[in-house]
Design a protein around this motif. Structure first.
Motif, PDB file in Angstrom:
ATOM      1  N   ARG A  37       0.844  -1.190   0.000  1.00 53.37           N
ATOM      2  CA  ARG A  37       0.000   0.000   0.000  1.00 53.37           C
ATOM      3  C   ARG A  37       0.880   1.240   0.000  1.00 53.37           C
ATOM      4  O   ARG A  37       2.077   1.177   0.266  1.00 53.37           O
ATOM      5  N   THR A  38       0.243   2.376  -0.242  1.00 52.33           N
ATOM      6  CA  THR A  38       0.967   3.644  -0.222  1.00 52.33           C
ATOM      7  C   THR A  38       1.416   3.924   1.204  1.00 52.33           C
ATOM      8  O   THR A  38       0.609   3.859   2.133  1.00 52.33           O
ATOM      9  N   ASP A  69      -5.333  -1.622  -6.396  1.00 54.79           N
ATOM     10  CA  ASP A  69      -3.956  -1.271  -6.751  1.00 54.79           C
ATOM     11  C   ASP A  69      -3.450  -2.327  -7.714  1.00 54.79           C
ATOM     12  O   ASP A  69      -4.219  -3.170  -8.178  1.00 54.79           O
ATOM     13  N   CYS A  82       9.417   6.285 -11.952  1.00 56.15           N
ATOM     14  CA  CYS A  82       8.053   5.884 -11.583  1.00 56.15           C
ATOM     15  C   CYS A  82       7.156   5.794 -12.820  1.00 56.15           C
ATOM     16  O   CYS A  82       5.994   6.187 -12.806  1.00 56.15           O
ATOM     17  N   SER A 110       4.025   0.435  -7.723  1.00 57.40           N
ATOM     18  CA  SER A 110       2.569   0.422  -7.774  1.00 57.40           C
ATOM     19  C   SER A 110       2.124   0.919  -9.146  1.00 57.40           C
ATOM     20  O   SER A 110       2.740   1.811  -9.721  1.00 57.40           O
ATOM     21  N   HIS A 115       1.353   6.759  -6.642  1.00 56.72           N
ATOM     22  CA  HIS A 115       1.749   5.905  -5.509  1.00 56.72           C
ATOM     23  C   HIS A 115       3.262   5.655  -5.463  1.00 56.72           C
ATOM     24  O   HIS A 115       3.858   5.668  -4.386  1.00 56.72           O
ATOM     25  N   CYS A 116       3.865   5.436  -6.618  1.00 63.43           N
ATOM     26  CA  CYS A 116       5.312   5.184  -6.658  1.00 63.43           C
ATOM     27  C   CYS A 116       6.082   6.379  -6.093  1.00 63.43           C
ATOM     28  O   CYS A 116       6.974   6.220  -5.272  1.00 63.43           O
ATOM     29  N   LEU A 118       5.151   8.400  -3.967  1.00 58.63           N
ATOM     30  CA  LEU A 118       4.922   8.490  -2.521  1.00 58.63           C
ATOM     31  C   LEU A 118       5.654   7.383  -1.750  1.00 58.63           C
ATOM     32  O   LEU A 118       5.535   7.307  -0.533  1.00 58.63           O
ATOM     33  N   GLN A 120       5.714   3.833  -2.756  1.00 56.56           N
ATOM     34  CA  GLN A 120       5.240   2.468  -2.954  1.00 56.56           C
ATOM     35  C   GLN A 120       6.020   1.845  -4.107  1.00 56.56           C
ATOM     36  O   GLN A 120       5.524   1.661  -5.214  1.00 56.56           O
TER      37      GLN A 120
END
Length: 188
Positions: A37-38, A69, A82, A110, A115-116, A118, A120
């Motif tokens: 998850r994030t 996701d 990303c 992700s 998300h990446c 951030l 993930q």
């Protein structure tokens, strides 16, 4: 005599088949109980810090548990940027198991936008069999002061442990098992 040899041969084939099943790799759960998850900022470590504390071998697997996701296997360049547009592999089933079939780095991000960036994302380095340390005897760790066993940051296997210890024990047991049947076969 031929009957004894056939029984011995069958036992050896059975033992080798059993060894192949028992020597399968270790499964790591990415993100521990919270899953893939994030990051919120409350995690004790990043995905990459977690990966650096573990030793991954060919045959080991990563288990990604997630909702709404996906997991993308990407190149190193796409990992750094990303970039989700050109994955090597894409998984969206919510319970992905990814098996390492070679040594070297694997890059995961992700598939959800943003998300990446951030956090993930994950790099896993799989050890080449020739570079893996020889198995050492497994010794139970001393209990932590005050009875606290400490936290497990993610996946069932603690820091810097290796599946090669399990392989060593299974290999030893299977050798002893096959050796027993060889000796029994010689004296019958």
């Amino acid at each position: 005599m031929a009957f004894k040899f056939n029984n011995l041969l069958c036992a050896a084939v059975l033992a080798a088949s059993l060894a192949a099943v028992l020597v399968s790799g270790f499964q790591f759960q990415v993100g521990g109980p919270k899953g893939w998850r994030t990051p919120t900022g409350d995690e004790p470590e990043t995905y990459n810090e977690w990966a650096a504390k573990n030793r991954f071998h060919i045959g080991d697997t990563l288990y990604f548990k997630y909702e709404k996701d996906s997991v993308l296997v990407v190149s190193s360049a796409d990992y750094l940027k990303c970039n989700t547009s050109n994955p090597v592999s894409k998984f969206e089933d919510g319970k992905t198991v990814f098996r390492f079939n070679r040594s070297g780095p694997f890059y995961f991000i992700s598939g959800q936008p943003g998300h990446c960036k951030l956090g993930q994302r994950l790099i896993v380095r799989v050890i080449h069999p020739r570079l893996a340390p020889s198995p050492a005897p497994v010794v139970a760790p001393a209990p932590a002061p005050g009875g606290d066993s400490g936290g497990d940051s993610g996946g069932g296997r603690g820091p810097a442990k290796s599946s090669s210890g399990k392989l060593y024990v299974v290999s030893y047991c299977m050798t002893a098992f096959v050796g027993f049947f060889v000796i029994v076969g010689l004296f019958m």
